[in-house]
Scaffold this motif. Structure first.
Motif, PDB file in Angstrom:
ATOM      1  N   PRO A   1       0.796  -1.238   0.000  1.00  0.00           N
ATOM      2  CA  PRO A   1       0.000   0.000   0.000  1.00  0.00           C
ATOM      3  C   PRO A   1       0.823   1.280   0.000  1.00  0.00           C
ATOM      4  CG  PRO A   1       0.060  -0.929   2.205  1.00  0.00           C
ATOM      5  CD  PRO A   1       0.785  -1.900   1.316  1.00  0.00           C
ATOM      6  N   GLU A   2       2.148   1.186   0.010  1.00  0.00           N
ATOM      7  CA  GLU A   2       3.013   2.372  -0.017  1.00  0.00           C
ATOM      8  C   GLU A   2       3.922   2.308  -1.229  1.00  0.00           C
ATOM      9  OE1 GLU A   2       3.497   2.696   4.866  1.00  0.00           O
ATOM     10  OE2 GLU A   2       5.244   2.380   3.598  1.00  0.00           O
ATOM     11  N   GLN A   3       4.381   3.463  -1.647  1.00  0.00           N
ATOM     12  CA  GLN A   3       5.384   3.533  -2.700  1.00  0.00           C
ATOM     13  C   GLN A   3       6.775   3.387  -2.075  1.00  0.00           C
ATOM     14  OE1 GLN A   3       5.151   3.996  -6.375  1.00  0.00           O
ATOM     15  NE2 GLN A   3       3.429   2.873  -5.523  1.00  0.00           N
ATOM     16  N   PRO A   4       7.688   2.681  -2.731  1.00  0.00           N
ATOM     17  CA  PRO A   4       9.023   2.471  -2.159  1.00  0.00           C
ATOM     18  C   PRO A   4       9.865   3.736  -2.203  1.00  0.00           C
ATOM     19  CG  PRO A   4       8.920   1.589  -4.375  1.00  0.00           C
ATOM     20  CD  PRO A   4       7.524   2.025  -4.030  1.00  0.00           C
ATOM     21  N   LEU A   5      10.805   3.792  -1.268  1.00  0.00           N
ATOM     22  CA  LEU A   5      11.793   4.869  -1.246  1.00  0.00           C
ATOM     23  C   LEU A   5      13.107   4.434  -1.884  1.00  0.00           C
ATOM     24  CD1 LEU A   5      11.269   6.030   2.456  1.00  0.00           C
ATOM     25  CD2 LEU A   5      10.266   7.032   0.379  1.00  0.00           C
ATOM     26  N   LEU A   6      13.457   3.159  -1.665  1.00  0.00           N
ATOM     27  CA  LEU A   6      14.752   2.650  -2.119  1.00  0.00           C
ATOM     28  C   LEU A   6      14.620   1.163  -2.428  1.00  0.00           C
ATOM     29  CD1 LEU A   6      17.912   2.961  -2.418  1.00  0.00           C
ATOM     30  CD2 LEU A   6      18.042   2.276   0.001  1.00  0.00           C
ATOM     31  N   LEU A   7      15.241   0.760  -3.505  1.00  0.00           N
ATOM     32  CA  LEU A   7      15.375  -0.664  -3.838  1.00  0.00           C
ATOM     33  C   LEU A   7      16.837  -0.936  -4.134  1.00  0.00           C
ATOM     34  CD1 LEU A   7      13.197  -2.920  -6.066  1.00  0.00           C
ATOM     35  CD2 LEU A   7      15.623  -2.710  -6.590  1.00  0.00           C
ATOM     36  N   GLU A   8      17.373  -2.010  -3.561  1.00  0.00           N
ATOM     37  CA  GLU A   8      18.737  -2.456  -3.832  1.00  0.00           C
ATOM     38  C   GLU A   8      18.670  -3.921  -4.238  1.00  0.00           C
ATOM     39  OE1 GLU A   8      21.322   0.360  -0.803  1.00  0.00           O
ATOM     40  OE2 GLU A   8      20.561  -1.570  -0.066  1.00  0.00           O
ATOM     41  N   ALA A   9      19.106  -4.221  -5.443  1.00  0.00           N
ATOM     42  CA  ALA A   9      19.027  -5.579  -5.968  1.00  0.00           C
ATOM     43  C   ALA A   9      20.404  -6.043  -6.413  1.00  0.00           C
ATOM     44  CB  ALA A   9      18.057  -5.635  -7.143  1.00  0.00           C
ATOM     45  N   LEU A  10      20.771  -7.242  -6.007  1.00  0.00           N
ATOM     46  CA  LEU A  10      22.039  -7.851  -6.403  1.00  0.00           C
ATOM     47  C   LEU A  10      21.738  -9.199  -7.031  1.00  0.00           C
ATOM     48  CD1 LEU A  10      25.391  -7.939  -4.544  1.00  0.00           C
ATOM     49  CD2 LEU A  10      24.394 -10.087  -5.324  1.00  0.00           C
ATOM     50  N   ARG A  11      22.325  -9.442  -8.200  1.00  0.00           N
ATOM     51  CA  ARG A  11      22.099 -10.689  -8.938  1.00  0.00           C
ATOM     52  C   ARG A  11      23.422 -11.115  -9.560  1.00  0.00           C
ATOM     53  NH1 ARG A  11      17.106 -12.878 -11.396  1.00  0.00           N
ATOM     54  NH2 ARG A  11      16.048 -11.077 -10.475  1.00  0.00           N
TER      55      ARG A  11
END
Length: 307
Positions: A136-146
């Motif tokens: 229900p909220e918009q994200p502030l930060l996303l960190e993705a490692l692949r």
């Protein structure tokens, strides 16, 4: 629409085999045909599953009702457009194409013929199983490692189009905002293209997404952290651990759900449901696949500018 659809797969590599097995096992569809430039490889995939091997596109298209394109990425547009011209709904492995212009042709020509186009961003299935698509909220930060070790698969495109495009699509799927800038740095590896890349994408809401991919790593690692105003979610997809400090009703046992256990199967089944009119759309449609491709190409431009 026939009661049992005849499924066809273009490309007899690893992913072609995965898709062929889905058509052979899912209800309401059979594996009818596999097309590959190497007939022996097509036969190795098709015959054990009750299908036939083809080398010529026209004969292959006559033998199927729906098509999966699992050929090398640089052929995705050519093969998808051939299927669409023959009136076949098409599921295209990611990326949908290697240029936005070609991807738009796929979208436009399918729309003109009223045909379903799905794209193989199966990670959406996993996010849906977690409940993150309904946060229900918009994200502030996303960190993705692949990270993963070297492989002969998908060497015709960069690690951005091979690996990062998954996480770019996930970032787009949880944000209503639009990306406005992309910055990055990377390393060219044995493939002759970007085999390692780090990127930061800024959205017009203030959301920032950071991505780190490598296909030159010593082992497999895949993690993600998403920060919201009320808390954060951390996932280790390899260790199958999950930490949630938000108030969202997320499924910590998502990895044990049928969809997350077999996201490809859920994705292909969603495509077939859309083809039959049992679902309004596939899990990832052409428009969404084009957004992910457009952002991936922006990241590649940023890598070139920083080189």
């Amino acid at each position: 629409m026939p009661e049992v659809l005849r499924g066809g797969v273009i490309g007899a590599g690893v992913f072609g085999g995965y898709h062929a097995r889905q058509y052979a096992r899912l209800p309401g569809v059979v594996l009818s045909a596999v097309l590959d430039a190497h007939p022996d490889r097509a036969a190795q995939v098709a015959l054990p599953l009750g299908g036939r091997a083809f080398r010529e596109m026209d004969a292959f298209l006559d033998a199927v009702d729906v098509v999966t394109v699992a050929s090398p990425a640089t052929f995705h547009a050519e093969h998808a457009l051939a299927a669409i011209a023959a009136g076949k709904p098409v599921y295209v492995e990611k990326p949908i194409a290697v240029s936005v212009a070609d991807a738009e042709k796929i979208r436009a020509q399918a729309a003109a013929r009223g045909l379903v186009v799905a794209c193989g961003h199966q990670e959406r299935v996993v996010f849906r199983a977690m409940g993150l698509l309904d946060a229900p909220e918009q994200p502030l930060l996303l960190e993705a490692l692949r990270h993963g070790p070297p492989s002969e698969r998908s060497r015709d495109v960069s690690a951005v189009l091979d690996l990062m495009v998954h996480d770019l699509d996930l970032a787009l799927s949880i944000a209503t905002a639009e990306p406005v800038t992309a910055e990055g740095e990377g390393a060219i590896g044995p493939s002759g293209s970007w085999d390692q890349a780090r990127a930061e994408v800024s959205f017009d809401s203030g959301f920032t997404a950071r991505f780190d991919v490598s296909r030159m790593a010593g082992g497999r690692k895949r993690t993600m952290r998403v920060v919201y105003p009320s808390g954060e979610v951390e996932i280790d997809f390899v260790a199958r651990t999950f930490r949630n400090t938000t108030p969202f009703d997320l499924n910590a046992d998502f990895a044990d759900t049928p969809a997350a256990t077999d996201p490809l199967g859920a994705s292909v089944e969603g495509f077939l449901q859309a083809v039959r009119g049992e679902a309004p759309r596939p899990i990832v449609n052409a428009e969404e696949a084009i957004r992910a491709l457009d952002l991936a190409i922006a990241v590649e431009r940023a890598l070139e500018d920083a080189a």
